[in-house]
Write a protein that holds these residues in place. Structure first.
Motif, PDB file in Angstrom:
ATOM      1  N   PHE C 171     -21.845  74.280  70.515  1.00  0.00           N
ATOM      2  CA  PHE C 171     -22.395  75.337  69.754  1.00  0.00           C
ATOM      3  C   PHE C 171     -23.748  75.090  69.159  1.00  0.00           C
ATOM      4  CE2 PHE C 171     -17.744  75.127  68.455  1.00  0.00           C
ATOM      5  CZ  PHE C 171     -17.340  76.456  69.286  1.00  0.00           C
ATOM      6  N   PRO C 176     -25.421  83.005  66.058  1.00  0.00           N
ATOM      7  CA  PRO C 176     -24.043  83.501  65.558  1.00  0.00           C
ATOM      8  C   PRO C 176     -23.365  84.191  66.568  1.00  0.00           C
ATOM      9  CG  PRO C 176     -25.461  83.733  63.572  1.00  0.00           C
ATOM     10  CD  PRO C 176     -26.499  83.595  64.826  1.00  0.00           C
ATOM     11  N   LEU C 179     -22.546  82.064  69.634  1.00  0.00           N
ATOM     12  CA  LEU C 179     -21.467  80.930  68.983  1.00  0.00           C
ATOM     13  C   LEU C 179     -20.131  81.350  69.038  1.00  0.00           C
ATOM     14  CD1 LEU C 179     -22.603  78.594  66.276  1.00  0.00           C
ATOM     15  CD2 LEU C 179     -20.341  79.340  66.242  1.00  0.00           C
ATOM     16  N   GLY C 180     -20.070  82.605  68.594  1.00  0.00           N
ATOM     17  CA  GLY C 180     -18.639  83.280  68.604  1.00  0.00           C
ATOM     18  C   GLY C 180     -18.063  83.381  69.922  1.00  0.00           C
ATOM     19  N   GLY C 183     -17.138  80.321  71.515  1.00  0.00           N
ATOM     20  CA  GLY C 183     -15.995  79.844  70.707  1.00  0.00           C
ATOM     21  C   GLY C 183     -14.771  80.493  71.582  1.00  0.00           C
ATOM     22  N   GLN C 184     -14.778  81.768  71.426  1.00  0.00           N
ATOM     23  CA  GLN C 184     -13.753  82.886  72.082  1.00  0.00           C
ATOM     24  C   GLN C 184     -13.389  82.302  73.535  1.00  0.00           C
ATOM     25  OE1 GLN C 184     -14.759  86.605  71.228  1.00  0.00           O
ATOM     26  NE2 GLN C 184     -14.584  86.264  69.156  1.00  0.00           N
ATOM     27  N   THR C 201     -17.789  68.557  68.243  1.00  0.00           N
ATOM     28  CA  THR C 201     -18.537  69.398  67.481  1.00  0.00           C
ATOM     29  C   THR C 201     -18.896  69.019  65.993  1.00  0.00           C
ATOM     30  OG1 THR C 201     -18.897  71.558  66.914  1.00  0.00           O
ATOM     31  CG2 THR C 201     -16.471  70.854  66.867  1.00  0.00           C
ATOM     32  N   ASP C 203     -19.644  71.753  64.152  1.00  0.00           N
ATOM     33  CA  ASP C 203     -19.528  73.020  63.778  1.00  0.00           C
ATOM     34  C   ASP C 203     -18.166  73.430  63.022  1.00  0.00           C
ATOM     35  OD1 ASP C 203     -19.031  75.946  63.550  1.00  0.00           O
ATOM     36  OD2 ASP C 203     -21.325  75.921  64.233  1.00  0.00           O
ATOM     37  N   GLN C 205     -16.834  75.647  60.770  1.00  0.00           N
ATOM     38  CA  GLN C 205     -16.380  76.868  60.470  1.00  0.00           C
ATOM     39  C   GLN C 205     -15.659  77.561  61.829  1.00  0.00           C
ATOM     40  OE1 GLN C 205     -15.379  77.662  57.639  1.00  0.00           O
ATOM     41  NE2 GLN C 205     -16.724  76.038  56.584  1.00  0.00           N
ATOM     42  N   GLU C 206     -16.590  77.484  62.803  1.00  0.00           N
ATOM     43  CA  GLU C 206     -16.342  77.679  64.135  1.00  0.00           C
ATOM     44  C   GLU C 206     -14.864  77.012  64.535  1.00  0.00           C
ATOM     45  OE1 GLU C 206     -17.726  80.462  65.423  1.00  0.00           O
ATOM     46  OE2 GLU C 206     -16.102  80.503  66.966  1.00  0.00           O
ATOM     47  N   SER C 207     -15.088  75.878  64.409  1.00  0.00           N
ATOM     48  CA  SER C 207     -13.819  75.060  65.082  1.00  0.00           C
ATOM     49  C   SER C 207     -12.535  75.460  64.718  1.00  0.00           C
ATOM     50  CB  SER C 207     -14.272  73.535  65.010  1.00  0.00           C
ATOM     51  OG  SER C 207     -15.534  73.411  65.104  1.00  0.00           O
ATOM     52  N   GLN C 209     -11.324  77.933  63.197  1.00  0.00           N
ATOM     53  CA  GLN C 209     -10.757  79.486  63.875  1.00  0.00           C
ATOM     54  C   GLN C 209     -10.217  79.281  65.190  1.00  0.00           C
ATOM     55  OE1 GLN C 209     -13.813  82.486  63.560  1.00  0.00           O
ATOM     56  NE2 GLN C 209     -14.509  81.772  61.643  1.00  0.00           N
TER      57      GLN C 209
END
Lengths: 258, 157, 270
Positions: C171, C176, C179-180, C183-184, C201, C203, C205-207, C209
């Motif tokens: 990331f 943003p 990044l999303g 992640g997906q 990582t 990151d 918040q992203e992780s 999720q």
């Protein structure tokens, strides 16, 4: 002070050892590079074709200068028709291989070091290694051989252009007899001892410059400064190596050992 | 598409490289490669070879017929033993005469071969040239000249 | 769970760099088919851990086993054979700058298989389609944005359908949206191919999720571990500092320094 010098010397020897080990690794892993023709082709293009322009232009101008200077000196002794011999011998034996190799080091050698250094800095070499592809076999060996194969061609082109330059000045502008120019040249230039030895020299120079370039690139620190330092070191070390090797090879050749 | 352009360039590069090699071999240089198969070796002894060197030309009537292959000192007679490789196109009588000359005043030294009159026997591989003349050494010439002058002066009256 | 269910087992792993210990005894078990995140502050040895699992570094002590085989004891040829079943996404993609997007993704296929060119073309386009960049096949890497480059690198890492995919800071430096997307994509590709993913990582918040399990590394040891819900609810001060991104906590804001009063006032009072 003494300690500092000692440390530097030890470091140099250390690096020399690393370079030798690296050289062996490159040779051992050269099989794939030499059998995969497209890989080699790309590197001959990169090292050879891209250096073509600078080699041809510099060769021409070195020849022009040799023609002018040579005529000036030879004319004093009334032997201006020996101009062809002088131009051809000095180019084929010394200037061709050496100057072409110096130009090659600053054009192709620095580019090779930069390319490999950049691949290292951007983790491309590590990525390749993680993909189970050996970077020495896939990236380094083809570049090394591309340089080794390109160098003699470039040196011969340099010498040829230089001889044409000498002819242009001597025959076309200064009025040396055309027939005497070529025949005196042909009579005293020996293919085996002059042309071939020059080609042999340039092969050695090509190997030295290519090895230094790939080693410095591969061994560079993976940062922007590291890459720029590798480029500088490639050019400086190559120039030194070329001149020292030239002396060694020439002295062997004059003793008839090569 | 990109690859074929690259092929073209490398092809061009190699082609002009071969062109340069041809130019250097045909127009610029000559092969003095008679030292291999089609040549025979003869030797000659000289009192003094002056500045003769290996690979110096061997000429007959000014034409290049061979090259000096080796120069040694004969340990018994203290003569210089010069071996020459002669192009086998040229055949010389056995009583030919070898001398060391200088091309021009300051030029290189070379071996001159003058054909003898013997029509029966020829020089063959390994033969010896009996009649030789040493190199003219400039210092000897000058000292001879200097020391002969007074001698002449004494003789005259 | 039995040992067969774990693809990667790390036992008491130690690693020194230049005489300084970086990792001081890490224990991890990563189950098959999961996405696991390794978190920690910058320079805590997360990337080193990934390199050790990939066999690019040799541990000072301890062992790394992938699919039951000890990576750290393998010889070169065996390791290379093993790596064909691993994919790795590097921090900034590490795309080959002299090759086009298509050639980059086709690179592992061309190097490791004798497939005919049409087959390679189809496989490559399938991988590019999966990351949504089939249309960018002729671009050179320098024409790509950071997120696109990361997606191409992901397609390349997936080219040989690896059993284990490793992500080194996937990331970093992304906006943003990208990044999303990344992640997906990591989650979807992992589930679709049945692979196992390890992601390094910072990151949080992203992780939180998208991953199944999280390891926190601090000072060369596993400081905390757990599923995302457990991590969010954790009372552990280190985890709490990380999740809420507080400046001060067990990871200090100030570099060790002499006492402030002495530093500022000391000189004046002498």
């Amino acid at each position: 002070m003494l300690r500092f010098l000692g440390e530097r010397a030890v470091n140099r020897v250390w690096r020399l050892g690393c370079a030798s080990r690296f050289f062996l690794a490159v040779l051992v892993k050269s099989g794939a590079a030499l059998s995969r023709f497209p890989l080699l082709l790309r590197e001959i293009w990169f090292a050879g074709v891209l250096s073509l322009l600078i080699i041809l232009v510099s060769g021409l101008f070195v020849g022009l200068v040799l023609g002018l200077q040579g005529y000036e000196i030879l004319q004093r002794y009334g032997s201006a028709q020996a101009l062809g011999t002088m131009v051809a011998l000095s180019l084929l034996r010394e200037l061709g291989p050496v100057v072409a190799a110096l130009l090659f080091a600053s054009r192709a050698g620095s580019a090779i070091a930069a390319e490999i250094g950049l691949m290292k800095a951007t983790e491309q070499l590590k990525a390749m290694d993680m993909m189970a592809v050996d970077p020495v076999a896939r990236v380094v060996a083809p570049r090394f051989w591309g340089g080794v194969l390109s160098m003699p061609i470039l040196a011969m082109l340099f010498s040829s252009m230089g001889i044409l330059g000498g002819w242009l000045i001597g025959v076309v502008f200064l009025g040396v007899d055309d027939g005497a120019f070529w025949s005196s040249m042909q009579a005293s230039v020996d293919f085996r001892y002059d042309v071939w030895n020059g080609v042999f020299k340039s092969v050695i120079f090509g190997a030295a410059v290519s090895l230094i370039a790939v080693f410095e690139g591969y061994d560079s620190e993976p940062t922007a400064e590291g890459v720029s330092r590798a480029i500088t070191r490639t050019v400086v070390t190559s120039a030194l190596a070329i001149l020292v090797l030239d002396f060694v090879l020439t002295s062997f050749m004059f003793r008839g050992m090569l | 598409m990109k690859r074929s352009v690259l092929d073209l360039w490398v092809g061009f590069f190699v082609a002009i490289g071969i062109g340069a090699l041809l130019f250097l071999s045909l127009k610029v240089s000559s092969f003095s490669g008679m030292d291999q198969k089609d040549a025979y070796t003869v030797s000659a002894r000289f009192d003094n070879i002056g500045g003769l060197k290996v690979k110096a030309p061997v000429r007959s009537a000014g034409v290049l017929v061979g090259r000096v292959a080796d120069i040694r000192l004969d340990a018994e007679t203290y003569e210089a033993l010069v071996e020459m490789r002669i192009d086998s196109h040229y055949v010389f009588p056995a009583d030919s005469f070898a001398a060391i000359y200088t091309s021009g005043l300051l030029g290189d030294q070379y071996v001159g071969l003058e054909a003898g009159s013997n029509t029966e026997k020829r020089l063959a591989d390994g033969s010896d040239i009996k009649k030789t003349q040493s190199a003219v050494v400039l210092e000897q010439l000058i000292s001879q000249f200097l020391f002969n002058k007074p001698a002449e002066g004494q003789d005259a009256p | 769970m039995s040992d067969d269910n774990f693809l990667v087992t790390v036992e008491n792993l130690q690693f020194d760099y230049g005489g300084k210990p970086v990792l001081r005894g890490i224990n991890m078990r990563i189950p098959k088919g999961r996405v696991v995140a390794i978190m920690g502050g910058s320079g805590c040895g997360k990337t080193t851990l990934l390199r050790l699992i990939g066999g690019q570094l040799r541990p000072t002590a301890g062992s790394v086993r992938v699919a039951g085989e000890a990576i750290d004891e393998m010889r070169h040829a065996r390791l290379y054979a093993f790596r064909r079943r691993m994919g790795m996404l590097f921090q900034f993609g590490a795309l080959f700058t002299d090759l086009s997007v298509f050639d980059n993704v086709a690179f592992p296929l061309r190097e490791h298989t004798d497939l005919p060119e049409e087959m390679i073309r189809d496989l490559t386009l399938m991988k590019l389609q999966a990351v949504g960049l089939r249309g960018a096949r002729d671009l050179m890497p320098n024409a790509l944005s950071g997120g696109m480059a990361r997606r191409v690198a992901l397609a390349r890492a997936m080219a040989l359908d690896p059993a284990l995919i490793m992500y080194d800071e996937p990331f970093t430096g992304l906006d943003p949206i990208s990044l999303g997307v990344i992640g997906q994509l990591i989650r979807r590709l992992n589930d679709a191919s049945g692979a196992t993913s390890i992601m390094v990582t910072h990151d949080v918040q992203e992780s939180l999720q998208m991953v199944d399990y999280i390891y926190f590394i601090s000072e060369g040891r596993v400081a905390a571990e757990g599923a995302p819900e457990e991590v969010r609810a954790s009372a552990d001060p280190l985890v709490h500092q990380f999740v809420t991104a507080k400046a001060n906590g067990p990871v200090p804001y100030h570099f060790p320094a002499p006492d402030m009063a002495a530093d500022f006032l000391g000189a004046a009072h002498v």
